[in-house]
Scaffold this motif. Sequence first.
Motif, PDB file in Angstrom:
ATOM      1  N   TYR A 159      42.726  56.513  47.740  1.00  0.00           N
ATOM      2  CA  TYR A 159      41.722  56.282  46.705  1.00  0.00           C
ATOM      3  C   TYR A 159      41.482  54.780  46.567  1.00  0.00           C
ATOM      4  N   SER A 160      40.357  54.453  45.958  1.00  0.00           N
ATOM      5  CA  SER A 160      40.000  53.066  45.668  1.00  0.00           C
ATOM      6  C   SER A 160      40.299  52.776  44.207  1.00  0.00           C
ATOM      7  N   VAL A 161      40.536  51.514  43.902  1.00  0.00           N
ATOM      8  CA  VAL A 161      40.679  51.073  42.510  1.00  0.00           C
ATOM      9  C   VAL A 161      39.610  50.016  42.285  1.00  0.00           C
ATOM     10  N   GLU A 162      38.774  50.265  41.285  1.00  0.00           N
ATOM     11  CA  GLU A 162      37.596  49.433  41.028  1.00  0.00           C
ATOM     12  C   GLU A 162      37.535  49.038  39.557  1.00  0.00           C
ATOM     13  N   ALA A 163      37.100  47.816  39.291  1.00  0.00           N
ATOM     14  CA  ALA A 163      36.931  47.325  37.922  1.00  0.00           C
ATOM     15  C   ALA A 163      35.686  47.944  37.292  1.00  0.00           C
ATOM     16  N   LEU A 164      35.818  48.423  36.083  1.00  0.00           N
ATOM     17  CA  LEU A 164      34.674  48.910  35.300  1.00  0.00           C
ATOM     18  C   LEU A 164      34.191  47.842  34.320  1.00  0.00           C
ATOM     19  N   GLU A 165      35.085  46.953  33.963  1.00  0.00           N
ATOM     20  CA  GLU A 165      34.799  45.836  33.067  1.00  0.00           C
ATOM     21  C   GLU A 165      35.376  44.584  33.717  1.00  0.00           C
ATOM     22  N   PRO A 166      35.023  43.404  33.197  1.00  0.00           N
ATOM     23  CA  PRO A 166      35.713  42.209  33.692  1.00  0.00           C
ATOM     24  C   PRO A 166      37.222  42.385  33.462  1.00  0.00           C
TER      25      PRO A 166
ATOM     26  N   ALA B 171      54.181  36.477  39.858  1.00  0.00           N
ATOM     27  CA  ALA B 171      52.876  37.006  39.440  1.00  0.00           C
ATOM     28  C   ALA B 171      51.755  36.164  40.024  1.00  0.00           C
ATOM     29  N   ARG B 172      50.790  36.849  40.589  1.00  0.00           N
ATOM     30  CA  ARG B 172      49.591  36.188  41.102  1.00  0.00           C
ATOM     31  C   ARG B 172      48.430  36.659  40.230  1.00  0.00           C
ATOM     32  N   PRO B 173      47.797  35.755  39.486  1.00  0.00           N
ATOM     33  CA  PRO B 173      46.672  36.170  38.635  1.00  0.00           C
ATOM     34  C   PRO B 173      45.445  36.495  39.480  1.00  0.00           C
ATOM     35  N   LEU B 174      44.694  37.467  39.018  1.00  0.00           N
ATOM     36  CA  LEU B 174      43.447  37.833  39.683  1.00  0.00           C
ATOM     37  C   LEU B 174      42.457  38.264  38.616  1.00  0.00           C
ATOM     38  N   THR B 175      41.230  37.777  38.732  1.00  0.00           N
ATOM     39  CA  THR B 175      40.157  38.272  37.876  1.00  0.00           C
ATOM     40  C   THR B 175      39.199  39.061  38.762  1.00  0.00           C
ATOM     41  N   LEU B 176      38.708  40.150  38.218  1.00  0.00           N
ATOM     42  CA  LEU B 176      37.752  41.004  38.929  1.00  0.00           C
ATOM     43  C   LEU B 176      36.509  41.183  38.072  1.00  0.00           C
ATOM     44  N   ALA B 177      35.372  41.064  38.683  1.00  0.00           N
ATOM     45  CA  ALA B 177      34.107  41.365  38.017  1.00  0.00           C
ATOM     46  C   ALA B 177      33.887  42.875  38.070  1.00  0.00           C
TER      47      ALA B 177
ATOM     48  N   VAL C 212      47.713  45.190  34.069  1.00  0.00           N
ATOM     49  CA  VAL C 212      46.387  44.903  33.516  1.00  0.00           C
ATOM     50  C   VAL C 212      46.567  44.103  32.230  1.00  0.00           C
ATOM     51  N   GLU C 213      46.119  42.871  32.267  1.00  0.00           N
ATOM     52  CA  GLU C 213      46.159  42.009  31.078  1.00  0.00           C
ATOM     53  C   GLU C 213      44.937  42.266  30.201  1.00  0.00           C
ATOM     54  N   GLN C 214      43.776  42.432  30.849  1.00  0.00           N
ATOM     55  CA  GLN C 214      42.527  42.658  30.119  1.00  0.00           C
ATOM     56  C   GLN C 214      41.590  43.430  31.023  1.00  0.00           C
ATOM     57  N   GLY C 215      40.826  44.348  30.429  1.00  0.00           N
ATOM     58  CA  GLY C 215      39.797  45.060  31.179  1.00  0.00           C
ATOM     59  C   GLY C 215      40.143  46.510  31.441  1.00  0.00           C
ATOM     60  N   LEU C 216      39.310  47.135  32.245  1.00  0.00           N
ATOM     61  CA  LEU C 216      39.405  48.566  32.529  1.00  0.00           C
ATOM     62  C   LEU C 216      39.092  48.793  34.004  1.00  0.00           C
ATOM     63  N   LEU C 217      39.947  49.594  34.654  1.00  0.00           N
ATOM     64  CA  LEU C 217      39.747  49.949  36.054  1.00  0.00           C
ATOM     65  C   LEU C 217      39.778  51.459  36.193  1.00  0.00           C
ATOM     66  N   ARG C 218      39.284  51.928  37.332  1.00  0.00           N
ATOM     67  CA  ARG C 218      39.374  53.346  37.634  1.00  0.00           C
ATOM     68  C   ARG C 218      39.893  53.513  39.053  1.00  0.00           C
ATOM     69  N   ALA C 219      40.681  54.551  39.238  1.00  0.00           N
ATOM     70  CA  ALA C 219      41.105  54.969  40.581  1.00  0.00           C
ATOM     71  C   ALA C 219      40.210  56.143  40.929  1.00  0.00           C
ATOM     72  N   ARG C 220      39.496  56.047  42.063  1.00  0.00           N
ATOM     73  CA  ARG C 220      38.517  57.074  42.374  1.00  0.00           C
ATOM     74  C   ARG C 220      38.603  57.518  43.828  1.00  0.00           C
TER      75      ARG C 220
ATOM     76  N   ARG D  66      32.645  46.381  39.085  1.00  0.00           N
ATOM     77  CA  ARG D  66      32.297  46.964  40.383  1.00  0.00           C
ATOM     78  C   ARG D  66      33.038  46.323  41.559  1.00  0.00           C
ATOM     79  N   SER D  67      33.918  45.368  41.276  1.00  0.00           N
ATOM     80  CA  SER D  67      34.740  44.787  42.347  1.00  0.00           C
ATOM     81  C   SER D  67      35.933  45.696  42.590  1.00  0.00           C
ATOM     82  N   CYS D  68      36.313  45.827  43.855  1.00  0.00           N
ATOM     83  CA  CYS D  68      37.449  46.681  44.210  1.00  0.00           C
ATOM     84  C   CYS D  68      38.734  45.867  44.295  1.00  0.00           C
ATOM     85  N   LEU D  69      39.770  46.394  43.694  1.00  0.00           N
ATOM     86  CA  LEU D  69      41.111  45.841  43.845  1.00  0.00           C
ATOM     87  C   LEU D  69      41.645  46.244  45.214  1.00  0.00           C
TER      88      LEU D  69
END
Length: 189
Positions: free
Chosen positions: A91-98, A25-31, A49-57, A33-36
């Motif tokens: 599609y892109s995957v983007e963070a909606l929350e931290p 496992a490689r941890p990653l934090t996203l702010a 996803v440990e914490q937060g919300l993302l969208r695939a768009r 509007r940041s794209c995964l």
Amino acid sequence: MMDRPPFFRDRVTDEQEARRLLSFARPLTLAPRSCLWHAGDSPDLLIRVEQGLLRARVVLADGREYIKEFYWEGDEFLDFHHLLSGEPARYSVEALEPCRLQLFQLADLRPLSCWSAWYQHLLEVQLRIKEEKELLLLTESPQARYQHFLDCFPALDARVPDHQIAAYLGISPISLSRIRKRLKSLNKG
């Protein structure tokens, strides 16, 4: 109601394999509007996803946006199209929350004895979600789609902006606003 049961840690019973799995496992934090990953990338990853919300768009050439999926705490996902075809992500995957994520390289997971069962589990969960959404989009009214969204994902209604809920349901933000007003007046009466 669609449950989205995770596999990770819940079904790896061998403690040695669980430790080995965590070592990948490689941890990653996203702010927000940041794209995964972006459309056109080659994401050879499984994400938890440990914490937060993302969208695939998906964003069309004319600027219209469609939300393929939302991912939140406990979800595990990967780009099946890329994995199966080798083609770039559509599609892109983007963070909606931290977000706090765990990323696993698929090449690290494939040799593990739990991978076959894990992959089958991911396919089954994804197939249930996709079949449910496909039937909703094909057979239900916009109001029924929104009611289903509220019934299945009540916490997301407060976490996701209205225009993104509309993009997920395949309706305009104006239609969503009208539906909400209609439901509110029905609930008063």
